[in-house]
Design a protein around this motif. Structure first.
Motif, PDB file in Angstrom:
ATOM      1  N   PHE A  53      -8.893  13.051 -44.897  1.00 32.49           N
ATOM      2  CA  PHE A  53     -10.114  12.250 -44.982  1.00 32.49           C
ATOM      3  C   PHE A  53     -11.221  12.918 -45.799  1.00 32.49           C
ATOM      4  CE2 PHE A  53      -8.210  10.860 -40.867  1.00 32.49           C
ATOM      5  CZ  PHE A  53      -7.891   9.569 -41.275  1.00 32.49           C
ATOM      6  N   ASP A  54     -10.923  14.042 -46.436  1.00 33.03           N
ATOM      7  CA  ASP A  54     -11.927  14.698 -47.285  1.00 33.03           C
ATOM      8  C   ASP A  54     -12.426  13.747 -48.363  1.00 33.03           C
ATOM      9  OD1 ASP A  54     -11.755  17.054 -45.891  1.00 33.03           O
ATOM     10  OD2 ASP A  54     -10.751  18.184 -47.484  1.00 33.03           O
ATOM     11  N   ASN A  55     -13.731  13.802 -48.623  1.00 30.03           N
ATOM     12  CA  ASN A  55     -14.384  13.021 -49.677  1.00 30.03           C
ATOM     13  C   ASN A  55     -14.247  11.507 -49.497  1.00 30.03           C
ATOM     14  OD1 ASN A  55     -15.194  15.420 -51.090  1.00 30.03           O
ATOM     15  ND2 ASN A  55     -13.056  15.610 -51.707  1.00 30.03           N
ATOM     16  N   THR A  56     -14.180  11.054 -48.264  1.00 34.40           N
ATOM     17  CA  THR A  56     -14.083   9.612 -48.004  1.00 34.40           C
ATOM     18  C   THR A  56     -15.361   9.040 -47.392  1.00 34.40           C
ATOM     19  OG1 THR A  56     -13.111   9.967 -45.814  1.00 34.40           O
ATOM     20  CG2 THR A  56     -11.577   9.700 -47.660  1.00 34.40           C
ATOM     21  N   GLU A  57     -16.411   9.836 -47.343  1.00 34.28           N
ATOM     22  CA  GLU A  57     -17.639   9.378 -46.672  1.00 34.28           C
ATOM     23  C   GLU A  57     -18.278   8.169 -47.337  1.00 34.28           C
ATOM     24  OE1 GLU A  57     -18.853  13.142 -48.998  1.00 34.28           O
ATOM     25  OE2 GLU A  57     -17.142  12.468 -47.872  1.00 34.28           O
ATOM     26  N   ASP A  58     -17.948   7.895 -48.601  1.00 33.12           N
ATOM     27  CA  ASP A  58     -18.517   6.735 -49.293  1.00 33.12           C
ATOM     28  C   ASP A  58     -17.565   5.541 -49.318  1.00 33.12           C
ATOM     29  OD1 ASP A  58     -20.919   8.063 -49.849  1.00 33.12           O
ATOM     30  OD2 ASP A  58     -20.086   8.970 -51.658  1.00 33.12           O
ATOM     31  N   GLU A  63     -11.772   0.099 -46.518  1.00 27.04           N
ATOM     32  CA  GLU A  63     -10.940   1.106 -47.179  1.00 27.04           C
ATOM     33  C   GLU A  63     -10.708   2.316 -46.279  1.00 27.04           C
ATOM     34  OE1 GLU A  63      -9.170   0.794 -50.064  1.00 27.04           O
ATOM     35  OE2 GLU A  63      -9.875  -1.260 -49.861  1.00 27.04           O
ATOM     36  N   PHE A  64     -11.718   2.678 -45.494  1.00 27.55           N
ATOM     37  CA  PHE A  64     -11.550   3.808 -44.588  1.00 27.55           C
ATOM     38  C   PHE A  64     -10.545   3.474 -43.491  1.00 27.55           C
ATOM     39  CE2 PHE A  64     -12.615   6.657 -41.097  1.00 27.55           C
ATOM     40  CZ  PHE A  64     -12.501   7.874 -41.764  1.00 27.55           C
TER      41      PHE A  64
END
Length: 104
Positions: A53-58, A63-64
């Motif tokens: 899940f790295d770099n998925t905060e946006d 999509e998440f």
């Protein structure tokens, strides 16, 4: 940003939550402000890295959740398709039907 999964080691049925932090120390601090921490004893809150899940905060919620689905996360909502035998198109149809109230 680095992703971490927060859980309760004594009551895993509470579920997990993904949080983002620069390092483990910051993640532990952030973890204690989550809903899971509010339902747990301080000592029962656990944090571990979730590289997938790295770099998925946006990412959008849709999509998440698709990524969580691909990783085998369980959803409380009924009828989620099997991630190992279903296509992304099937997931999107289920998501749109299940969460249609969000678009109204």
């Amino acid at each position: 940003m680095k992703a971490y999964v927060v859980g309760n080691k004594e009551e895993p049925e509470i579920g997990n939550e993904v949080i983002y932090a620069k390092n483990t120390k910051e993640a532990r601090r952030v973890a204690h402000s989550t809903d899971i921490a509010e339902e747990s004893e301080f000592i029962d809150v656990e944090v571990h890295r979730a590289y997938e899940f790295d770099n998925t905060e946006d990412f959008s919620k849709k999509e998440f959740m698709k990524l969580q689905w691909k990783e085998g996360w369980w959803f409380e909502e009924p009828g989620a398709p099997d991630p190992w035998s279903s296509s992304e198109e099937v997931f999107y149809k289920w998501y749109d039907k299940t969460f249609a109230y969000l678009y109204e």
